[in-house]
Design a protein around this motif. Structure first.
Motif, PDB file in Angstrom:
ATOM      1  N   UNK A 142       0.766  -1.197  -0.045  1.00  0.00           N
ATOM      2  CA  UNK A 142       0.110   0.037   0.037  1.00  0.00           C
ATOM      3  C   UNK A 142       0.712   1.263  -0.163  1.00  0.00           C
ATOM      4  N   UNK A 143       0.712   2.170  -1.119  1.00  0.00           N
ATOM      5  CA  UNK A 143       1.242   3.348  -0.979  1.00  0.00           C
ATOM      6  C   UNK A 143       0.200   4.467  -0.763  1.00  0.00           C
ATOM      7  N   UNK A 144       0.081   4.878   0.546  1.00  0.00           N
ATOM      8  CA  UNK A 144      -0.842   6.049   0.815  1.00  0.00           C
ATOM      9  C   UNK A 144      -0.511   7.258   0.253  1.00  0.00           C
ATOM     10  N   UNK A 145       0.585   7.737  -0.081  1.00  0.00           N
ATOM     11  CA  UNK A 145       0.810   8.843  -0.984  1.00  0.00           C
ATOM     12  C   UNK A 145       0.444   8.851  -2.043  1.00  0.00           C
ATOM     13  N   UNK A 146       0.649   7.941  -2.987  1.00  0.00           N
ATOM     14  CA  UNK A 146       0.183   7.769  -4.363  1.00  0.00           C
ATOM     15  C   UNK A 146      -1.465   7.314  -4.302  1.00  0.00           C
ATOM     16  N   UNK A 147      -1.798   6.719  -3.455  1.00  0.00           N
ATOM     17  CA  UNK A 147      -3.279   6.430  -3.157  1.00  0.00           C
ATOM     18  C   UNK A 147      -3.188   5.120  -4.080  1.00  0.00           C
ATOM     19  N   UNK A 148      -2.299   3.931  -4.047  1.00  0.00           N
ATOM     20  CA  UNK A 148      -2.386   2.821  -4.609  1.00  0.00           C
ATOM     21  C   UNK A 148      -2.050   1.786  -3.952  1.00  0.00           C
ATOM     22  N   UNK A 149      -2.505   0.575  -4.284  1.00  0.00           N
ATOM     23  CA  UNK A 149      -2.134  -0.648  -3.750  1.00  0.00           C
ATOM     24  C   UNK A 149      -1.850  -1.851  -4.787  1.00  0.00           C
ATOM     25  N   UNK A 164      -6.896   3.340  -5.319  1.00  0.00           N
ATOM     26  CA  UNK A 164      -8.009   3.196  -4.357  1.00  0.00           C
ATOM     27  C   UNK A 164      -8.274   4.803  -4.197  1.00  0.00           C
ATOM     28  N   UNK A 165      -9.645   4.927  -3.666  1.00  0.00           N
ATOM     29  CA  UNK A 165     -10.048   6.146  -3.191  1.00  0.00           C
ATOM     30  C   UNK A 165     -10.947   5.792  -2.031  1.00  0.00           C
ATOM     31  N   UNK A 166     -10.669   6.304  -0.583  1.00  0.00           N
ATOM     32  CA  UNK A 166     -11.408   6.272   0.459  1.00  0.00           C
ATOM     33  C   UNK A 166     -12.204   7.535   0.691  1.00  0.00           C
ATOM     34  N   UNK A 167     -13.486   7.097   0.792  1.00  0.00           N
ATOM     35  CA  UNK A 167     -14.305   8.142   1.248  1.00  0.00           C
ATOM     36  C   UNK A 167     -15.358   7.788   2.465  1.00  0.00           C
ATOM     37  N   UNK A 168     -14.851   8.335   3.508  1.00  0.00           N
ATOM     38  CA  UNK A 168     -15.564   7.969   4.601  1.00  0.00           C
ATOM     39  C   UNK A 168     -15.625   6.404   5.287  1.00  0.00           C
ATOM     40  N   UNK A 169     -16.614   5.972   4.531  1.00  0.00           N
ATOM     41  CA  UNK A 169     -16.927   4.328   4.945  1.00  0.00           C
ATOM     42  C   UNK A 169     -17.056   3.779   3.520  1.00  0.00           C
TER      43      UNK A 169
END
Length: 287
Positions: free
Chosen positions: A222-229, A263-268
């Protein structure tokens, strides 16, 4: 002195959207709105001196209970309510999704209930849903205390009890797969494919879960900076026999979970898509 904005920190009625789409960030938005609007002092448009608009815009809540005609019902797991910043609210009773238009004036919310999905519910969830939809309509006075918010009718016989809901973390959350994505089009899971599909992204670098029939496990970065896994290599799975719809879903998810994904994380809500725009949507399961 400039004229005050007509709706202050409240919500503005607008056209309905799909009631099951979630958006926003609960804790951050609530803190910012509380800071901007104040909690006990000041004059708000329509609210009168000392009655600021309730800072509900952009917040997310777990529904704890609903009271209809004086009878209180505890909510089942998964019951949620979300207020957007554009005058809409949407949520789920724990079975069906619903939408509403909401206008805020001081400590009063005027709720106009909108569309409700038509999934068949077990008897206990249907009873709660009936109570919730009756309670969450019309003029409701709001009283907030810490992380709790109660919306009640003037006579107190109808009310909805809410608890502020935190965002779901990407790692460690059980994500229930509830839809498929192809480009700009999102669709529900194939009929008959069941409700078993889910995944957990572990802090230990493993992705585990179920593809609709068989359990799976795979290494993931998981790369949280690039928003990829990136799922490294084909997932290892069990070998259970699946029905046709389950196998169709499982094949698609198996192929998807093999390589890099944005990946896109939006609340839940979590959305995973590959380079061609193919992917899935998943919702954090109730704790």
């Amino acid at each position: 002195m400039d004229a005050p904005e007509p709706y202050g920190c409240g919500l503005r009625p607008t056209a309905m959207k799909k009631p099951w789409v979630l958006a926003g960030t609960a804790g951050t938005a609530l803190a910012l709105l509380l800071s901007a609007c104040g909690t006990t002092e000041g004059t708000r448009p329509g609210g009168g001196a000392g009655t600021p608009d309730l800072p509900v815009a952009g917040t997310h809540w777990t529904i704890a209970a609903a009271t209809a005609d004086g009878v209180r019902s505890v909510a089942p797991g998964g019951a949620q309510l979300d207020f957007e910043k554009n005058g809409q609210a949407h949520g789920t009773s724990g079975c069906n999704g619903f939408g509403a238009e909401v206008a805020v004036k001081g400590d009063t919310l005027t709720v106009s209930l909108g569309p409700v999905t038509a999934i068949g519910c077990p008897a206990d969830r249907q009873r709660f849903e009936t109570a919730l939809l009756k309670a969450f309509t019309g003029e409701l006075k709001g009283k907030q205390s810490g992380a709790s918010l109660v919306l009640a009718s003037a006579d107190g016989r109808n009310s909805v009890e809410l608890t502020a809901e935190p965002d779901a973390p990407l790692l460690g959350t059980t994500w229930k797969v509830d839809g498929l994505v192809s480009g700009d089009t999102a669709s529900s899971l194939p009929a008959g494919s069941g409700t078993k599909a889910r995944l957990v992204l572990g802090a230990d670098g493993r992705a585990t879960g179920n593809l609709g029939c068989n359990n799976f496990s795979a290494a993931v970065r998981v790369d949280e900076k690039a928003r990829t896994l990136t799922v490294e290599g084909p997932a290892a799975t069990t070998r259970m026999i699946c029905t046709g719809p389950q196998m169709a879903l499982e094949t698609r998810l198996y192929e998807l979970l093999d390589g890099p994904l944005a990946y896109r994380l939006n609340h839940r809500m979590l959305t995973l898509t590959d380079a061609l725009g193919e992917g899935l949507t998943a919702t954090a399961t109730a704790r």
